[in-house]
Design an enzyme around this catalytic site. Structure first.
Site, PDB file in Angstrom:
ATOM      1  CG  ASP A 108       4.598  -2.958  -0.072  1.00 12.25           C
ATOM      2  OD1 ASP A 108       4.390  -4.161  -0.314  1.00 12.25           O
ATOM      3  OD2 ASP A 108       4.727  -2.521   1.088  1.00 12.25           O
ATOM      4  CG  ASP A 125       1.072  -5.542   3.982  1.00 10.83           C
ATOM      5  OD1 ASP A 125      -0.122  -5.441   3.658  1.00 10.83           O
ATOM      6  OD2 ASP A 125       1.644  -6.641   4.154  1.00 10.83           O
TER       7      ASP A 125
END
Length: 196
Positions: free
Chosen positions: A12, A14
């Site tokens: 991922d 963020d």
């Protein structure tokens, strides 16, 4: 002890690779300083756009091992995320020649699944594009809800405070535990010939 790696490692973005939400904390346009290479956004007090400290060497390590590297993000601003990956420069691998130059981060990613959707959809697309089995995939994410990818056979590792070497090793250890392989020791006869 085995050092086997998954064929694909996905991250991922963020709060996994960088310490912000690209769609709410960062204001375009982004720019890279021509001397320092530092990337900033366009706020009055500009935000520095960069990876967590251990991420660059982790990327080098995985790339050198031939692992397919993917980004899986459900951000509402996919083009801004791609722009950030394009502008962030990853320094040369530790111990490389002094003439080595920084490399745009985006060049480390073999696959980009960056769009609003579930992580299940992201991984189905990765599987479709690469042909890599789900059980050969390891995913790092800061949100527990994304553990849903385990339904497919992907190994999930929670990243509570940004990716670092310890979290990487924890994920690899869990993946290896779930996917043991029988390692055949090379046996050499007295005459020095390898016996298979």
């Amino acid at each position: 002890m085995t050092t086997r790696l998954p064929k694909l490692v996905a991250f991922d973005l963020d709060y996994t690779l960088w310490d912000f939400w690209i769609d709410t904390h960062v204001h375009p346009p982004l720019k890279r300083h021509h001397v320092t290479g530092k990337v900033i956004d366009s706020q009055r007090n500009p935000k520095t756009i960069d990876f967590y400290k251990d991420v660059p060497q982790i990327m080098h390590r995985l790339q050198a091992a031939g692992v397919t590297i993917a980004a899986c993000s459900r951000t509402d601003t996919p083009s801004l995320a791609r722009e950030a990956l394009d502008l962030i420069l990853i320094p040369p691998r530790t111990g490389s020649a002094s003439s080595a130059k920084p490399i745009p981060a985006i060049k480390f990613f073999d696959q980009l699944e960056i769009y609003p959707s579930s992580k299940i959809r992201h991984f189905k697309k990765l599987h479709e594009k690469t042909g890599i089995p789900y059980d050969e995939m390891l995913f790092f994410d800061d949100e527990w809800r994304n553990q849903e990818v385990e339904e497919l056979g992907v190994t999930f590792t929670l990243v509570p405070n940004g990716l670092n070497d310890q979290i990487l090793e924890k994920g690899l250890k869990e993946w290896r535990k779930r996917h043991p392989v029988q390692v055949t020791e090379d046996v050499v006869a007295a005459d020095g010939i390898l016996i298979l």
